[in-house]
Scaffold this motif. Structure first.
Motif, short mmCIF file in Angstrom:
data_model
loop_
_atom_site.label_atom_id
_atom_site.label_comp_id
_atom_site.label_asym_id
_atom_site.label_seq_id
_atom_site.Cartn_x
_atom_site.Cartn_y
_atom_site.Cartn_z
N LEU A 116 -32.01 -44.59 -17.98
CA LEU A 116 -32.95 -44.85 -19.07
C LEU A 116 -32.21 -44.91 -20.41
O LEU A 116 -32.51 -45.76 -21.26
N SER A 117 -31.22 -44.03 -20.57
CA SER A 117 -30.46 -44.01 -21.83
C SER A 117 -29.76 -45.35 -22.06
O SER A 117 -29.82 -45.91 -23.16
N THR A 118 -29.11 -45.87 -21.03
CA THR A 118 -28.44 -47.17 -21.19
C THR A 118 -29.44 -48.28 -21.52
O THR A 118 -29.18 -49.14 -22.37
N VAL A 134 -33.84 -58.42 -21.05
CA VAL A 134 -33.36 -57.71 -19.84
C VAL A 134 -33.37 -56.20 -20.08
O VAL A 134 -33.87 -55.42 -19.26
N PHE A 135 -32.82 -55.76 -21.22
CA PHE A 135 -32.79 -54.33 -21.53
C PHE A 135 -34.22 -53.80 -21.73
O PHE A 135 -34.53 -52.68 -21.32
N LEU A 140 -38.03 -49.86 -18.49
CA LEU A 140 -39.34 -49.52 -17.94
C LEU A 140 -39.23 -48.81 -16.59
O LEU A 140 -40.00 -47.90 -16.29
N VAL A 141 -38.23 -49.23 -15.80
CA VAL A 141 -38.14 -48.74 -14.42
C VAL A 141 -37.83 -47.24 -14.36
O VAL A 141 -38.58 -46.48 -13.72
N ALA A 159 -48.31 -43.53 -14.80
CA ALA A 159 -47.10 -44.36 -14.70
C ALA A 159 -47.46 -45.84 -14.57
O ALA A 159 -46.86 -46.71 -15.22
N VAL A 160 -48.46 -46.13 -13.72
CA VAL A 160 -48.87 -47.52 -13.53
C VAL A 160 -49.47 -48.09 -14.83
O VAL A 160 -49.19 -49.22 -15.22
N LYS A 161 -50.27 -47.28 -15.50
CA LYS A 161 -50.88 -47.73 -16.76
C LYS A 161 -49.80 -48.03 -17.80
O LYS A 161 -49.85 -49.05 -18.50
N PHE A 162 -48.82 -47.13 -17.91
CA PHE A 162 -47.70 -47.33 -18.84
C PHE A 162 -46.97 -48.63 -18.50
O PHE A 162 -46.67 -49.44 -19.39
N PHE A 163 -46.69 -48.85 -17.22
CA PHE A 163 -45.92 -50.03 -16.80
C PHE A 163 -46.70 -51.31 -17.07
O PHE A 163 -46.16 -52.27 -17.61
#
Length: 529
Positions: A116-118, A134-135, A140-141, A159-163
């Protein structure tokens, strides 16, 4: 090249963690922390080497990637992205240290945090549309996994709502990017996704600008989140583990405000001016609505989540003030919100680990039982309110000065948010920390551990540092802001842009007040003695 190395160091660390057996969880935690701390220390080199007098991109690195399509690997930092970049590495290290209690799938949790940091760092350095997208999608993943695997009882829903919210906004942004890609080819004869080239050469009419502005606006407004696109945020915050909430509040929300400064304003200056009233109304509605809803919350985490909607409304007001004070305040408030709200989520997480509840009515009288925790919590609460001498005050003060020059109505409504913030935060503090201890469970609470103090002390230092002496922070983005404002006003071609000259003298006199904050604070503390 060094910028690329620092950005991808956490992802490289993931591969090393993959070879550590899952049962050796302590080794995994220590390895992840070592990588995150090393990444933070290396990122400080950029502050040390940054030319504070230049508005240009620095530490640039560019190589062709897919030449036939005009896609390149182009990265760099300027005044808008430098502090956000460093704050990302800083909060990643803090979040990993605060996750020592995680017991479930520790290796995969730490790998998700580093990946996530990258992803987040890549968003702030990308100077190519393709790379940025792309970033933007990549981060998100791991955040989806952090909420969905290590979250609360309703973690999958959150999680689904956020995505879905973020992905829907991103798709419209992708459509706008493709339109720009084809249009810039018609204008220049080149297929390119280079942001610097496109910003310099894109020339479209006001109507087209408005459509493109709205496509980018939806993606960034969801991320901020602005009213009425905020409904994913309380669910995500409540269900996310503590470190997930810290990263959400401290970095992910900042990608939205960063997007407005990096894309909407420089690419669509005329549309930015034309649509300012609509953005302004959404911002002030968010300030008041977020504060009022926070006031009636029974859950501590939900209260802090709705306070973010209110605070980030201030940031949006500052960005669309179109002047130095407003934008300077917005960028500083971005950092302040990352510090104060992350600290609040950390402290709520600490109390939840002890009582396994976040309901305000379950607490009361904690100052008599855990006094050290109470002192830390009081400092962070006052910081969130914006007490003079603390970080929140400087950012909000500059934003309001900037907005008073642009639109008095928005500034007055925004000012009410400061009062409302004091109401809901102090009322919450009173119910949790003061009154009598009525619940026997609270008498068993233990005070802060050494690790928890180590997590909080850097944030407390930053709260007072920015509140008393903000110049080391504001000087990083002053030249970039001047350049951005000049670009927007020069290319807006609107009445508002022409009025800038007419009101120049008045603005200069008002700017003197803000100048005292940003340049003379080295000798005059903001705390009124």
């Amino acid at each position: 090249m060094f910028l690329t190395f620092v950005t991808f160091l956490p992802l490289i660390g993931c591969f090393f963690l993959a070879f550590i057996p899952e049962e050796k969880s302590e080794m995994v935690k220590q390895g992840a922390l070592a990588i995150a701390v090393a990444d933070f220390l290396l990122s400080l080199v950029f502050y040390q080497e940054f030319d504070m007098h230049s508005s240009a991109m620095q530490f640039e690195f560019m190589v062709p990637w897919i030449e036939a399509w005009g896609i390149g690997y182009h990265v760099g930092l300027d005044g808008i992205s430098l502090l956000l970049y460093i704050m990302t590495t800083f909060l990643t290290a803090i979040s990993i240290l605060a996750s020592w209690h995680v017991k479930k799938h520790v290796k995969y949790y730490m790998m998700s945090m580093l990946a996530l940091s990258t992803g987040m760092l890549g968003v702030f350095i990308a100077l190519d549309f393709f790379m940025f997208y792309v970033f933007w999608e990549f981060q998100l993943v791991p955040m989806y996994l952090i909420i969905g695997v290590w979250g609360g009882p309703r973690r999958l829903y959150a999680a689904v709502k956020f995505f879905l919210y973020t992905a829907v906004g991103s798709l419209l942004m992708l459509v706008a990017i493709i339109w720009i890609y084809l249009d810039i080819h018609q204008q220049t004869g080149q297929f390119t996704t280079d942001l610097m080239f496109i910003t310099k050469h894109l020339d479209v009419g006001l109507e087209v600008q408005q459509w493109l502005f709205l496509a980018f606006f939806l993606a960034f407004a969801i991320k901020v989140p602005m009213f009425p696109f905020h409904t994913w945020l309380p669910d995500a915050h409540v269900e996310a583990p503590t470190a997930g909430s810290v990263i959400l509040a401290g970095v992910l929300l900042k990608m939205g405000t960063y997007g407005f400064l990096r894309f909407n304003l420089p690419l669509f200056p005329a549309a930015s001016h034309e649509l300012f009233p609509y953005v302004g109304w959404l911002a002030v509605i968010g300030i008041v609505y977020g504060a009022l809803v926070a006031m009636v919350q029974e859950d501590l985490k939900k209260l802090v989540a709705y306070s973010s909607v209110s605070h980030l409304g201030f940031v949006m007001l500052g960005i669309f003030a179109f002047n130095h004070q407003g934008m300077s305040g917005a960028l500083l408030q971005n950092i302040n919100h990352g510090i104060s709200t992350s600290a609040l989520f950390l402290m709520v997480g600490m109390i939840y680990d002890r009582r396994h509840t976040r309901l305000i009515k379950e607490f009361g009288g904690l100052t008599k039982i855990i006094p050290v925790f109470s002192i830390y919590f009081m400092i962070v609460t006052l910081s969130s309110i914006g007490l003079p001498g603390m970080n929140g005050f400087v950012g909000e003060f500059l934003i309001l000065i900037g907005m008073f020059q642009t639109d008095v109505i928005f500034a007055l409504i925004g000012t009410s948010g400061v009062i409302l913030a004091a109401c809901y935060m102090l009322w919450m503090f009173q119910r949790v920390m003061f009154l009598e201890v009525t619940n026997p469970e609270n008498e068993k609470l233990t005070d802060m551990t050494l690790r928890e103090k180590v997590v909080m002390i850097p944030l407390i230092i930053l709260i007072f540092w920015i509140g008393i002496y903000p110049t080391p922070f504001t000087k990083t983005f002053d030249p970039t802001i001047e350049h951005l404002i000049a670009h927007v006003n020069k290319n807006s071609g609107t009445k508002h842009g022409q009025e800038e000259g007419g009101h120049h003298a008045a603005i200069q006199s008002k700017a003197t007040v803000a100048h005292l904050i940003t340049t003379q604070s080295s000798t005059t503390p903001l705390v009124k003695e």
